[in-house]
Design a protein around this motif. Structure first.
Motif, PDB file in Angstrom:
ATOM      1  N   ARG A  27       0.819  -1.221   0.000  1.00  0.00           N
ATOM      2  CA  ARG A  27       0.000   0.000   0.000  1.00  0.00           C
ATOM      3  C   ARG A  27       0.851   1.270   0.000  1.00  0.00           C
ATOM      4  N   ASP A  28       1.947   1.254   0.755  1.00  0.00           N
ATOM      5  CA  ASP A  28       2.873   2.388   0.805  1.00  0.00           C
ATOM      6  C   ASP A  28       4.195   1.887   1.377  1.00  0.00           C
ATOM      7  N   ASN A  29       5.078   2.796   1.780  1.00  0.00           N
ATOM      8  CA  ASN A  29       6.400   2.404   2.285  1.00  0.00           C
ATOM      9  C   ASN A  29       6.348   1.684   3.626  1.00  0.00           C
ATOM     10  N   ARG A  30       5.159   1.560   4.179  1.00  0.00           N
ATOM     11  CA  ARG A  30       5.070   0.989   5.514  1.00  0.00           C
ATOM     12  C   ARG A  30       3.930  -0.010   5.706  1.00  0.00           C
ATOM     13  N   THR A  31       3.083  -0.181   4.695  1.00  0.00           N
ATOM     14  CA  THR A  31       1.884  -0.991   4.867  1.00  0.00           C
ATOM     15  C   THR A  31       1.760  -2.052   3.782  1.00  0.00           C
ATOM     16  N   ILE A  32       1.565  -3.309   4.199  1.00  0.00           N
ATOM     17  CA  ILE A  32       1.338  -4.424   3.272  1.00  0.00           C
ATOM     18  C   ILE A  32       0.110  -5.178   3.752  1.00  0.00           C
ATOM     19  N   ASP A  33      -0.823  -5.438   2.834  1.00  0.00           N
ATOM     20  CA  ASP A  33      -1.969  -6.293   3.138  1.00  0.00           C
ATOM     21  C   ASP A  33      -1.694  -7.674   2.558  1.00  0.00           C
ATOM     22  N   PHE A  34      -1.836  -8.700   3.403  1.00  0.00           N
ATOM     23  CA  PHE A  34      -1.663 -10.088   2.970  1.00  0.00           C
ATOM     24  C   PHE A  34      -3.049 -10.700   2.818  1.00  0.00           C
ATOM     25  N   MET A  35      -3.380 -11.148   1.601  1.00  0.00           N
ATOM     26  CA  MET A  35      -4.651 -11.789   1.328  1.00  0.00           C
ATOM     27  C   MET A  35      -4.474 -13.284   1.561  1.00  0.00           C
ATOM     28  N   MET A  36      -5.354 -13.847   2.354  1.00  0.00           N
ATOM     29  CA  MET A  36      -5.224 -15.229   2.788  1.00  0.00           C
ATOM     30  C   MET A  36      -6.341 -16.096   2.206  1.00  0.00           C
ATOM     31  N   ALA A  37      -6.136 -17.404   2.278  1.00  0.00           N
ATOM     32  CA  ALA A  37      -7.178 -18.353   1.882  1.00  0.00           C
ATOM     33  C   ALA A  37      -8.422 -18.080   2.724  1.00  0.00           C
ATOM     34  N   GLY A  38      -9.583 -18.236   2.117  1.00  0.00           N
ATOM     35  CA  GLY A  38     -10.829 -18.010   2.844  1.00  0.00           C
ATOM     36  C   GLY A  38     -11.222 -16.547   2.923  1.00  0.00           C
ATOM     37  N   GLY A  39     -10.479 -15.667   2.257  1.00  0.00           N
ATOM     38  CA  GLY A  39     -10.844 -14.256   2.216  1.00  0.00           C
ATOM     39  C   GLY A  39     -10.328 -13.400   3.366  1.00  0.00           C
ATOM     40  N   LYS A  40      -9.583 -13.992   4.294  1.00  0.00           N
ATOM     41  CA  LYS A  40      -9.023 -13.197   5.392  1.00  0.00           C
ATOM     42  C   LYS A  40      -7.961 -12.246   4.850  1.00  0.00           C
ATOM     43  N   VAL A  41      -7.802 -11.113   5.521  1.00  0.00           N
ATOM     44  CA  VAL A  41      -6.756 -10.146   5.185  1.00  0.00           C
ATOM     45  C   VAL A  41      -6.019  -9.789   6.470  1.00  0.00           C
ATOM     46  N   PRO A  72       7.419  -1.431  11.345  1.00  0.00           N
ATOM     47  CA  PRO A  72       7.794  -0.491  12.404  1.00  0.00           C
ATOM     48  C   PRO A  72       8.471   0.775  11.874  1.00  0.00           C
ATOM     49  N   GLN A  73       9.129   0.656  10.726  1.00  0.00           N
ATOM     50  CA  GLN A  73       9.835   1.798  10.113  1.00  0.00           C
ATOM     51  C   GLN A  73       9.456   1.884   8.643  1.00  0.00           C
ATOM     52  N   GLN A  74       9.605   3.074   8.059  1.00  0.00           N
ATOM     53  CA  GLN A  74       9.439   3.231   6.615  1.00  0.00           C
ATOM     54  C   GLN A  74      10.446   2.332   5.904  1.00  0.00           C
ATOM     55  N   CYS A  75      10.050   1.731   4.791  1.00  0.00           N
ATOM     56  CA  CYS A  75      10.932   0.855   4.025  1.00  0.00           C
ATOM     57  C   CYS A  75      11.159   1.500   2.660  1.00  0.00           C
ATOM     58  N   GLY A  76      12.364   2.034   2.459  1.00  0.00           N
ATOM     59  CA  GLY A  76      12.705   2.799   1.259  1.00  0.00           C
ATOM     60  C   GLY A  76      12.299   2.145  -0.051  1.00  0.00           C
ATOM     61  N   ASN A  77      11.523   2.862  -0.839  1.00  0.00           N
ATOM     62  CA  ASN A  77      11.054   2.486  -2.181  1.00  0.00           C
ATOM     63  C   ASN A  77      10.049   1.337  -2.204  1.00  0.00           C
ATOM     64  N   ALA A 135      16.096  -2.019  -0.402  1.00  0.00           N
ATOM     65  CA  ALA A 135      16.158  -1.928   1.057  1.00  0.00           C
ATOM     66  C   ALA A 135      15.619  -3.197   1.711  1.00  0.00           C
ATOM     67  N   SER A 136      16.181  -3.551   2.860  1.00  0.00           N
ATOM     68  CA  SER A 136      15.669  -4.666   3.667  1.00  0.00           C
ATOM     69  C   SER A 136      15.063  -4.081   4.936  1.00  0.00           C
ATOM     70  N   CYS A 137      13.886  -4.595   5.295  1.00  0.00           N
ATOM     71  CA  CYS A 137      13.140  -4.008   6.407  1.00  0.00           C
ATOM     72  C   CYS A 137      12.442  -5.094   7.214  1.00  0.00           C
ATOM     73  N   GLY A 138      12.287  -4.829   8.508  1.00  0.00           N
ATOM     74  CA  GLY A 138      11.606  -5.761   9.388  1.00  0.00           C
ATOM     75  C   GLY A 138      10.098  -5.635   9.286  1.00  0.00           C
ATOM     76  N   LEU A 139       9.427  -6.753   9.492  1.00  0.00           N
ATOM     77  CA  LEU A 139       7.966  -6.766   9.507  1.00  0.00           C
ATOM     78  C   LEU A 139       7.443  -6.405  10.892  1.00  0.00           C
ATOM     79  N   GLY A 140       6.183  -6.016  10.941  1.00  0.00           N
ATOM     80  CA  GLY A 140       5.506  -5.761  12.204  1.00  0.00           C
ATOM     81  C   GLY A 140       4.540  -6.896  12.492  1.00  0.00           C
ATOM     82  N   MET A 141       3.630  -6.658  13.401  1.00  0.00           N
ATOM     83  CA  MET A 141       2.599  -7.649  13.735  1.00  0.00           C
ATOM     84  C   MET A 141       1.588  -7.719  12.588  1.00  0.00           C
ATOM     85  N   PHE A 142       0.906  -8.845  12.481  1.00  0.00           N
ATOM     86  CA  PHE A 142      -0.102  -9.072  11.452  1.00  0.00           C
ATOM     87  C   PHE A 142      -1.475  -8.887  12.086  1.00  0.00           C
TER      88      PHE A 142
END
Length: 142
Positions: free
Chosen positions: A62-76, A82-87, A123-130
């Protein structure tokens, strides 16, 4: 010789004035709030530290800091890094490596950049909570 020096000086002055005016225009444009590409979402459960790799059907950067993971069964699951991830928001693609059957908040993603028709690591960046979310449908703009 004096005439040409005056012309050069006048030309440099005009160029500097134009650049100054252009800079003011750019700065004024940057002050405007940008429309977010992150769609609104309703939180529908408690955040979890890991999601099952076999259940991931796709992801949407979605942006430098947000990713939506679409899962089986329609869950998201929305992951707010935790930090901006360049590009990340520009290239909108990433890779990860894990030896587990899960992707976890301690894992690192790496931006994949398309440079000159070839792929390159960014860039390499750490993930946050899901966080489980339900995306809120917005009315279409006319």
């Amino acid at each position: 010789m004096r005439v040409s020096r005056r012309l050069i000086a006048a030309s440099l002055f005009a160029t500097g004035a134009a650049l100054f005016a252009f800079q003011s225009l750019v700065l004024a444009t940057e002050d405007r709030p940008k429309a977010s590409r992150v769609p609104p979402a309703e939180v529908v459960g408690e955040p979890v530290s890991c999601i099952n790799l076999a259940q991931i059907r796709g992801s949407q950067v979605r942006d430098n800091r947000t990713i939506d993971f679409m899962m089986a069964g329609g869950k998201v699951y929305r992951n707010e890094l935790p930090q901006q991830c360049g590009n990340l928001g520009f290239d909108r693609s990433f890779t990860y490596s894990t030896s587990l059957t899960q992707l976890c908040n301690v894992d690192i993603i790496t931006v994949v950049q398309n440079v000159g028709g070839g792929l390159q690591r960014g860039a390499s960046c750490g993930l946050g909570m899901f966080t489980p979310v339900k995306l809120v449908k917005q009315p279409k703009k006319r």
